[in-house]
Design a protein around this motif. Sequence first.
Motif, short mmCIF file in Angstrom:
data_model
loop_
_atom_site.label_atom_id
_atom_site.label_comp_id
_atom_site.label_asym_id
_atom_site.label_seq_id
_atom_site.Cartn_x
_atom_site.Cartn_y
_atom_site.Cartn_z
N GLN A 133 56.92 61.65 59.76
CA GLN A 133 56.46 62.07 58.11
C GLN A 133 56.85 60.83 57.35
O GLN A 133 55.76 60.37 56.37
CB GLN A 133 56.82 63.30 57.70
CG GLN A 133 56.35 64.51 58.30
CD GLN A 133 56.59 65.86 57.76
OE1 GLN A 133 57.76 65.85 57.20
NE2 GLN A 133 55.84 66.86 57.92
N THR A 134 58.12 60.41 57.60
CA THR A 134 58.48 59.53 56.55
C THR A 134 58.00 58.28 57.00
O THR A 134 57.86 57.23 56.05
CB THR A 134 60.26 59.59 56.66
OG1 THR A 134 60.75 60.75 56.42
CG2 THR A 134 60.82 58.45 55.82
N ARG A 135 57.83 57.97 58.34
CA ARG A 135 57.44 56.78 58.51
C ARG A 135 55.74 56.38 58.08
O ARG A 135 55.29 55.26 57.60
CB ARG A 135 57.22 56.63 60.04
CG ARG A 135 56.72 55.25 60.43
CD ARG A 135 56.50 54.99 62.11
NE ARG A 135 56.05 53.63 62.34
CZ ARG A 135 56.84 52.68 63.22
NH1 ARG A 135 57.89 53.03 63.73
NH2 ARG A 135 56.27 51.51 63.34
N ILE A 136 55.05 57.50 58.20
CA ILE A 136 53.77 57.63 57.39
C ILE A 136 53.94 57.14 55.97
O ILE A 136 52.84 56.60 55.63
CB ILE A 136 53.09 58.77 57.76
CG1 ILE A 136 52.79 59.04 59.23
CG2 ILE A 136 51.81 59.07 57.04
CD1 ILE A 136 52.14 60.32 59.81
N GLY A 137 54.98 58.00 55.44
CA GLY A 137 55.12 57.92 53.97
C GLY A 137 55.28 56.37 53.49
O GLY A 137 54.71 55.70 52.44
N LEU A 138 56.03 55.61 54.28
CA LEU A 138 56.55 54.54 54.16
C LEU A 138 55.51 53.47 54.19
O LEU A 138 55.31 52.55 53.67
CB LEU A 138 57.75 53.76 54.87
CG LEU A 138 59.33 54.45 54.47
CD1 LEU A 138 60.25 54.54 55.39
CD2 LEU A 138 59.54 53.79 53.21
N SER A 139 54.84 53.91 55.39
CA SER A 139 53.39 52.69 55.78
C SER A 139 52.46 52.69 54.81
O SER A 139 51.79 51.72 54.64
CB SER A 139 53.15 53.26 57.06
OG SER A 139 53.83 53.22 58.17
N LEU A 140 52.43 53.68 53.85
CA LEU A 140 51.56 53.60 52.96
C LEU A 140 51.75 52.75 51.83
O LEU A 140 50.78 52.14 51.07
CB LEU A 140 51.24 55.08 52.01
CG LEU A 140 50.79 56.27 52.86
CD1 LEU A 140 51.22 57.59 52.02
CD2 LEU A 140 49.46 56.00 53.08
N TYR A 141 52.89 52.13 51.78
CA TYR A 141 53.43 51.21 50.87
C TYR A 141 53.49 49.61 51.51
O TYR A 141 53.90 48.63 50.99
CB TYR A 141 54.74 51.44 50.32
CG TYR A 141 54.68 52.44 49.57
CD1 TYR A 141 54.61 52.67 47.96
CD2 TYR A 141 54.95 53.86 49.93
CE1 TYR A 141 54.69 53.64 47.15
CE2 TYR A 141 54.96 55.00 49.17
CZ TYR A 141 54.62 54.85 47.86
OH TYR A 141 54.58 56.01 46.83
N ASN A 142 53.03 49.76 52.96
CA ASN A 142 53.04 48.60 53.70
C ASN A 142 51.67 47.87 53.39
O ASN A 142 50.85 47.93 54.24
CB ASN A 142 53.18 48.98 55.07
CG ASN A 142 53.15 47.78 56.24
OD1 ASN A 142 53.11 46.75 55.52
ND2 ASN A 142 52.88 48.02 57.32
N VAL A 143 51.62 47.11 52.44
CA VAL A 143 50.56 46.43 51.99
C VAL A 143 49.75 45.43 53.11
O VAL A 143 48.84 45.43 53.36
CB VAL A 143 50.69 45.69 50.54
CG1 VAL A 143 49.42 44.87 50.04
CG2 VAL A 143 51.29 46.74 49.62
N ALA A 144 50.97 44.84 53.85
CA ALA A 144 50.47 43.80 54.69
C ALA A 144 50.06 44.48 56.07
O ALA A 144 49.31 43.70 56.87
CB ALA A 144 51.61 42.83 54.93
N GLY A 145 50.55 45.65 56.06
CA GLY A 145 49.92 46.23 57.24
C GLY A 145 50.44 45.74 58.72
O GLY A 145 50.15 45.79 59.66
N GLN A 146 51.64 45.15 58.48
CA GLN A 146 52.51 44.50 59.73
C GLN A 146 53.67 45.17 60.06
O GLN A 146 54.58 44.90 60.91
CB GLN A 146 52.71 42.97 59.48
CG GLN A 146 51.21 42.18 59.27
CD GLN A 146 51.51 40.85 59.21
OE1 GLN A 146 52.62 40.50 58.77
NE2 GLN A 146 50.80 40.07 59.53
N GLY A 147 54.12 46.19 59.55
CA GLY A 147 55.30 47.08 59.92
C GLY A 147 56.43 46.65 58.98
O GLY A 147 57.71 47.10 59.44
N TYR A 148 56.33 45.91 57.97
CA TYR A 148 57.23 45.42 57.15
C TYR A 148 57.06 46.12 55.75
O TYR A 148 55.81 46.26 55.46
CB TYR A 148 57.62 44.08 57.20
CG TYR A 148 57.70 43.23 58.27
CD1 TYR A 148 59.14 42.94 58.79
CD2 TYR A 148 56.72 42.86 59.08
CE1 TYR A 148 59.41 42.26 59.82
CE2 TYR A 148 57.00 42.34 60.48
CZ TYR A 148 58.59 42.04 60.76
OH TYR A 148 58.69 41.33 61.96
#
Length: 414
Positions: A133-148
Amino acid sequence: MDWKEVLRQCLATPNTQLKDEEMDLFTKYYSEWKGGRKNTNEFYKTIPRFYYRLPAKDEVLLQKLREESRAVFLQRKSRELLDNEELQNLWFFKVQQFFTAKVFAKLLHTDSYGRISIMQFFNYVMRKVWLHQTRIGLSLYNVAGQGYLRESDLENYILELIPTLPQLDGLEKSFYSFYVCTAVRKFFFFLDPLRTGKIKIQDILACSFLDDLLELRDEDLSKESQETKWFSAPSALRVYGQYLNLDKDHNGMLSKEELSRYGTATMTNVFLDRVFQECLTYDREMDYKTYLDFVLALENRKEPAALQYIFKLLDIENKGYLNVFSLNYFFRAIQELMKIHGQDPVSFQDVKDEIFDMVKQKDPLKISLQDLINSNQGDTVTTILIDLNGFWTYENREALIANDSENSADFDDT
């Protein structure tokens, strides 16, 4: 007359007449079933109906209505249940991943019968689900979409997280930006050692920082435990308050002279010179973000990231190691402070030998960063070289331990 006879008569009756009789019967039975007969006693109207009689054998339509209603009800309930295919999907896609030999072995510790507790397994599953769940939540803010996550991405995540953390309810909104800056710096100081400006989401999930931050959801968290937590409101206010107290000219930045009053105000000028040479400054002054890195390094000297920060400052020749020259360069400043404070300077040769004995480096004359980390004495070595108060504490450690023991004994006697 049984129901078969009734059915035969109904079939023999013309359609029009049959429909009329059905409607009359339906109206009659439906009215009775719904309690259509009015009771002359108004008192009974206030009592909710709690009994519905079963249809009699000759009430064919009512029986059929009841059977159909019950069938529809049971069908609806049946559709709410998972069918075999859905159960298999649930097993394969949701549950099966947890019931593996690998997970069992990971959770199996000391049980003599080779079992794991249900609670232990449940907590493991909860933790796994939370991580996803947290990974999904953080990934929403991953603008570049590269896992960073970039610094601005993590700032946005924490800013939107603040209203969900009860322990931060007391923070003024005007302080939010400083709180976010304080929180984000810890992530980047420890998880971005090469200063690339981005952190892997995997690294964020693997470390304990996010757990510490989300612990602020606990409304019953004691004040004592909050004092030691970097992400707590008291800690953030303490660090920012120290920064404001050091900023004597109130220009929002710290000069070398202002920073020299940090802590016990006993850091050497040589070390402070190196801080302002190596760290990002603006017109020879330090901003709050750079100050946070400085504080994180000095408050966590046992951590590799903090030792890397200080090691870079001690490596004056930028050779990747500390030699006798660099050790002497910094310790001379300690000796000068000792003279100023009326203390007899300690011989550098003695201190150098003690440092080499503590570190036990591979090369007898060179100390690398890895040597310092592996020795588990990095905090002591760096303190000896940069802070007079730290050196004095180390030099008098035996007397201080003896004094503490005496005080403990006196307390026990009372």
